[in-house]
Each structure stands twice: as C-alpha cells, then as structure tokens.
Design an enzyme around this catalytic site. Structure first.
Site, short mmCIF file in Angstrom:
data_model
loop_
_atom_site.label_atom_id
_atom_site.label_comp_id
_atom_site.label_asym_id
_atom_site.label_seq_id
_atom_site.Cartn_x
_atom_site.Cartn_y
_atom_site.Cartn_z
N SER A 1 24.67 41.55 59.48
CA SER A 1 24.83 42.98 59.21
C SER A 1 26.29 43.36 59.01
O SER A 1 26.57 44.49 58.64
CB SER A 1 24.19 43.82 60.31
OG SER A 1 24.22 43.20 61.54
N HIS B 1 19.43 41.45 54.08
CA HIS B 1 19.63 42.26 55.29
C HIS B 1 18.42 43.14 55.56
O HIS B 1 18.20 44.15 54.88
CB HIS B 1 20.89 43.11 55.11
CG HIS B 1 21.31 43.83 56.35
ND1 HIS B 1 21.90 45.06 56.34
CD2 HIS B 1 21.21 43.49 57.67
CE1 HIS B 1 22.14 45.46 57.57
NE2 HIS B 1 21.74 44.52 58.39
N GLU C 1 18.49 45.02 52.10
CA GLU C 1 19.69 45.06 51.28
C GLU C 1 19.95 43.63 50.79
O GLU C 1 20.16 42.74 51.61
CB GLU C 1 20.89 45.57 52.09
CG GLU C 1 20.80 47.05 52.47
CD GLU C 1 21.99 47.53 53.30
OE1 GLU C 1 22.32 48.72 53.24
OE2 GLU C 1 22.59 46.71 54.03
N ASN D 1 24.90 50.91 56.78
CA ASN D 1 25.79 51.02 57.93
C ASN D 1 27.10 51.72 57.59
O ASN D 1 27.84 52.12 58.48
CB ASN D 1 26.06 49.64 58.54
CG ASN D 1 24.91 49.23 59.45
OD1 ASN D 1 24.16 50.07 59.94
ND2 ASN D 1 24.75 47.93 59.65
P1 NAI Z 1 18.96 37.89 68.77
O1 NAI Z 1 20.00 37.61 69.78
O2 NAI Z 1 17.79 38.70 69.16
O3 NAI Z 1 18.43 36.50 68.19
C1 NAI Z 1 19.26 35.48 67.73
C2 NAI Z 1 18.55 34.15 67.92
O4 NAI Z 1 19.31 33.15 67.26
C3 NAI Z 1 18.45 33.71 69.38
O5 NAI Z 1 17.11 33.40 69.70
C4 NAI Z 1 19.34 32.49 69.48
O6 NAI Z 1 18.86 31.52 70.38
C5 NAI Z 1 19.32 31.99 68.07
N1 NAI Z 1 20.49 31.20 67.70
C6 NAI Z 1 21.77 31.44 68.01
N2 NAI Z 1 22.56 30.50 67.44
C7 NAI Z 1 21.76 29.67 66.77
C8 NAI Z 1 21.97 28.51 65.98
N3 NAI Z 1 23.20 28.03 65.77
N4 NAI Z 1 20.91 27.92 65.41
C9 NAI Z 1 19.65 28.40 65.60
N5 NAI Z 1 19.39 29.47 66.35
C10 NAI Z 1 20.43 30.10 66.92
O7 NAI Z 1 19.74 38.52 67.54
P2 NAI Z 1 19.17 39.51 66.41
O8 NAI Z 1 19.32 40.89 66.88
O9 NAI Z 1 17.86 39.03 65.94
O10 NAI Z 1 20.27 39.31 65.26
C11 NAI Z 1 20.28 38.17 64.44
C12 NAI Z 1 21.09 38.45 63.20
O11 NAI Z 1 20.53 39.56 62.51
C13 NAI Z 1 22.55 38.82 63.42
O12 NAI Z 1 23.31 38.30 62.37
C14 NAI Z 1 22.53 40.34 63.39
O13 NAI Z 1 23.78 40.88 63.03
C15 NAI Z 1 21.50 40.58 62.30
N6 NAI Z 1 20.83 41.88 62.34
C16 NAI Z 1 20.41 42.42 63.53
C17 NAI Z 1 19.74 43.63 63.53
C18 NAI Z 1 19.25 44.24 64.81
O14 NAI Z 1 18.93 45.45 64.81
N7 NAI Z 1 19.17 43.49 65.90
C19 NAI Z 1 19.47 44.37 62.27
C20 NAI Z 1 19.86 43.66 61.08
C21 NAI Z 1 20.55 42.48 61.14
#
Ligand code: NAI
Length: 513
Positions: free
Chosen positions: A123, A144, A156, A194
C-alpha cells in the site's frame, strides 16, 4: 492482454488479513489457488478464517454449502515458496518491508515461468523500487486490494516505471473478471485512494484542534449533510490511529513534507498515549463504557422566521431556497439586478453559504445598514433538498438573537442545526473542497484518469460520489474559491488550488463533459 483463464493457477504469498481474502477472491472466481505463508501454521490459520467467514454466508443463505466447499477445495496450502512454480499470477501480501518483498520477488523469478505475472499488494512502497533487483521487472505490477478484500470492490493496478502495459492490462482485466472495479494508477506515494482521502481526516483534525466543534458534531455533519457513510473520527477509531497516522506520515514524507499532507499533533498524541481507537478501547470516543457513543450538539429551537429575503443566487445551495418556498415560508426574492450580495436575510441576521473564510472577517467587509446586523455562514451540503442537519458558524459579533434567528430558518424546513465556532470553511465545504482539489491534482500529475479517480474513491472508501463528479455538480469555481479563502485565512501553502481546477474554471469546462 485479456484476463487470465480460470484454469490458470493463482498463488498468494502471505495468508494474513489481506492474503487470505485475496485467495478467497481468486478461488471464488474459479481459479486453483496456492496459498503460502512463511510462518508456521499461518496459512492454515488464514484458510480457517476464510472458511469461517464463508460459513457465516452459508448460514445467512447467501451461498450454498456446496459452493463453499468447492471454493475452499480450490485453495491449497503449500509449504515452500518453490511450490508456487505452476502459478500464472503471484500476488504477494506479506509484511510491508521493501527488502523482504524484493527478496521474495527475486526468488520467485527463479521459481516461476518467465511469463508469470508478479504482483504486489503493497500500500505504500514504490513498485519501481521493489523491482530494482529483478532480471525482468516488466512483469512486476501493483495489485492493491482494499480491506476486506472479498467485500471491497476496488483494485488499484499500479504500474512502476518498468511495468509493461500488457501486464498491467492483464491484471486489470483479471480483476474485472473477479468481480472487482479496477483502476489504473502510476506508482506514486499513496497511489490514488490513500492520497485523495487524506483531507477527509486532516481537515476534521484541524477543526477539532481549533475548537470548531466536537468530534460527534463533526462526524454527524459529515454523514448527515456531507453524505459520507462514516464520520472521520469514528473511521479513524476503526482503522486505528497507529495505522492511520503511519499512512499520513508516509505520504507526507514521500511528498517531501508538502504541507497538504501534514500529519496532526492531535492524532499523534493519541498514538503516543496508546489511545488507538476501537482496538484499544479508546480513541476519540470511549468504547470501554457500556453506552452509546455521544451524539452531535444540536442547537435549541430558535425564533420561527417571519419574512425571509433572498438576494442574488445561492449557487450550490439554491435548493435550500426552494425548500423554504415549498415549506410555505414567507420568502421574498429580490430581483437579481438589485442584489448586492448572495444572501438570505431574516430579521437582523444575514445568512451566506461559506465562501471558505471566517464569518468575522467577511462580516467586517460587508456594507451593513444597521448596527445590530450580523453574519452567519452555513455549510455546504451535497443534498440541500433532503438533508436534515446543517452546520452554521457565526461572526464574533453575532449574539444569541442572531443565532436564534439563523437556527429558526433551518429548523422551519426540518433541519437540525450544529452551531460551530467561527471556523473557516466550516466542515463539509473545506473537507469536500480539499478532497476534490487532491483528486484534481492526482489527475493533473498524470497518476490516473478523471474516471478512475472517481471510481477509486467510491469503491475503495465508499464515498457517496466521485470527487470530480462533485466538482462538476457543486461547481469548480466554488471549490476553488473555498480553497483560496482558506489559504488567505491561514496563510498556508497547504490550501493551494490545483492548476487543473483553474484550467477547468477558465475554460468554463467540467471534468465530465
Ligand atoms: P498481515 O500481518 O495480516 O499478514 C502478513 C502475512 O505475511 C503474515 O501471515 C506473515 O506471516 C506473512 N509473511 C511475512 N513475511 C513473509 C515472507 N517473507 N514470506 C511469506 N509470508 C510472509 O498483513 P496484511 O495486513 O495482510 O498486509 C499485507 C500486505 O498488504 C502489506 O504489504 C500491506 O501494506 C498490504 N495492505 C494491507 C491492507 C490492510 O488493510 N491490512 C490493505 C491493503 C494493502
């Protein structure tokens, strides 16, 4: 390039909040999905969470048990990154960290076929930067999604400097085939949503900081008269102040500290103090007490209006005058040629649509005939014909009688009134003007098209209308005047009109012809 066929395999890396939802979206469209997470048990946890969510839909009769079982059977958990080799599209949704994302994509380049599309759900990180160490960064693209991914329609599709047009097109078409509303955007800080949404929070925080109104009144005005689904304070409390403040700070830093994106000390104090919103039990509102959240501060009943004199033209607020006439009030309309100002007068009180500055400042410049006259400004509404709440701000010389006269007019047509302190641009006018201006500037900087900025704000953050549709309906000249007057009052570069808005005004053109 057209959408990927549903026989093609989609891989999702990271099974957290976003990854699990994205896997569900792809499987729902009919694709076989491979789900990988580096943390032990995390992929299973994501799978279980998705299954539980679908169980609720089955219980409500929204989908059949068979559909749920088929969908879940299409999501296969894999134990190693190398298991993602068959994927035609890999969507990465891991931790928001540049180096870790770069390392994962570099490994995928060697694991997957040369024509596999590599997509990141980042994001805030530049797509061009994520691709710097790839052998072929033309196949790296931003995809996105918005939270919750199965519900929110917007995707996006972000192109970095080296992303190929075909790859962006394929991800766009695939998103469409998945039932989403995709938009194209260039890789720039905050992408579309954003960035354009920042003023929704920023202006509210400033109004609060300057004592213009309390949180509940600002939220109510924005919802009931601005048409937004949630108020800025309840939304910040829901998102979490740590997350919301981090996004603002990242956009502000990425734009070289442009004052348009300046973070708020009011919010920082909450972050520092752990008042993070709903998740910590307290943010702007207190969720620990077992009672309803506070409501807006509504003015007491004012004087019923006698004669109402309307001079000039009310611009975007013209429907207000129609409403007064329809309510059977004694409205006298002066010939437009005789009008000095666009205003509504009742007793000794003059009502004007906020032009963006202070009521006190504007009053001092007006040619009042009698000593006991005063100016009251009213706020912009996106639906004057139906709104049941209006905000007003009075000059410092206005007394109880003037306030009562002003309230009486609005109450006589079925509106509640919130009386603000003399805050420039009131609530909706400054908030909507700044959102429109940011949307115009995003288009001006070639980040996306007029159509896409409107689509993005409606489907990513549920705005009632696209900002540039608002600009056309309210009038680009009014929007621009509000920003200029805010700039004059504050003396800050934050309130500067986008050149694209100026062009539209000069050419007497609209964003949507
Ligand atoms: P989250 O923390 O809920 O999930 C991330 C997952 O990725 C975790 O289960 C973790 O174990 C895993 N992980 C971390 N490093 C890893 C690796 N090297 N290889 C494989 N798995 C790995 O995070 P979330 O909120 O789902 O965010 C994920 C991405 O999405 C980020 O880039 C965030 O900026 C983006 N994003 C988040 C939004 C939100 O509202 N939470 C909205 C839009 C985008």
């Amino acid at each position: 390039m057209s959408a990927l066929s549903t026989s093609e395999t989609i891989a999702v890396i990271g099974a957290g909040t976003m990854g699990a939802g994205i896997a569900q979206v792809a499987a729902n469209a009919g694709h076989p999905v491979l789900l990988f997470d580096a943390q032990d048990g995390a992929a299973q946890k994501g799978w279980d969470a998705t299954a539980k969510g679908l169980d609720r839909l089955v219980a409500k009769g929204k989908i059949s048990q068979q559909d749920k079982d088929d969908l879940m059977a299409r999501i296969q958990i894999v134990k190693d990154l190398s298991d993602l080799a068959p994927a035609k599209l890999v969507v990465e949704a891991i931790v928001e960290n540049l180096e870790i994302k770069q390392s994962v994509f570099a490994q995928l380049e060697d694991i997957c076929a040369a024509d596999t599309i590599l997509a990141s759900n980042t994001s805030s990180i530049s797509l061009t930067q994520i691709g710097t160490n790839l052998k072929d960064s033309s196949r790296l693209v931003g995809m996105h999604f918005f939270n919750p991914a199965p519900v929110m329609k917007l995707v996006e599709v972000i192109s970095g400097l080296t992303t190929s047009n075909e790859v962006a097109r394929c991800v766009y078409e695939t998103s469409l085939a998945w039932g989403k509303k995709p938009v194209h955007a260039k890789s720039t800080p905050g992408f579309i949503v954003n960035r354009v949404a920042r003023p929704f929070y920023a202006e509210a925080l400033r109004i609060l900081e300057e004592g213009g109104a309390d949180c509940a009144s600002i939220d109510a005005v924005i919802k009931r008269s601005g048409g937004f689904k949630m108020g800025p304070f309840e939304l910040m409390d829901l998102i979490g102040h740590d997350v919301n403040y981090a996004v603002t700070t990242s956009v502000w830093s990425a734009f070289y500290h442009d004052p348009r994106f300046l973070p708020s000390l009011v919010q920082k104090e909450r972050v520092d103090g752990g008042l993070l919103g709903r998740k910590s039990g307290r943010g702007f509102y207190d969720y620990s007490i077992d009672s309803d959240l506070p409501g807006p501060t509504i003015a007491a009943q004012g004087f019923p209006p006698a004669k109402i004199i309307v001079e000039g033209h009310m611009g975007p607020a013209e429907a207000l005058v129609d409403r007064m006439i329809d309510a059977g009030l004694d409205v006298v309309r002066l010939d437009e040629d005789d009008s000095v100002l666009d205003r509504i007068t009742v007793g000794h009180t003059h009502l004007m649509l906020t032009p963006g500055g202070l009521a006190s400042e504007l009053e001092a410049s007006l040619p009042f005939e009698e000593e006991n006259e005063a100016l009251v400004l009213f706020d912009l509404s996106i639906d004057y014909a139906n709104t049941n709440l209006i905000a007003i701000a009075t000059s410092d010389t206005a007394d109880e009688e003037h306030i009562s006269e002003a309230c009486g007019v609005f109450q006589a047509i079925g509106m509640d009134v919130c009386v603000l302190d003399d805050i420039p641009g009131l609530i909706n006018a400054r908030t909507i003007a700044m959102i429109v201006n940011e949307a115009a500037d995003t288009v001006n900087k070639q980040v996306c098209t007029v159509k896409d900025v409107d689509l993005a704000m409606q489907n990513g953050v549920n705005y009632p209308k696209g900002p540039l549709t608002w600009a056309d309906e309210i009038g680009p000249d009014y929007i621009s005047a509000v920003i200029e007057n805010l700039g004059r009052t504050y003396g800050e570069d934050r309130y500067r009109v986008s050149p694209l808005l100026r062009r539209k005004i000069s050419a007497r053109m609209y964003f949507h012809e």
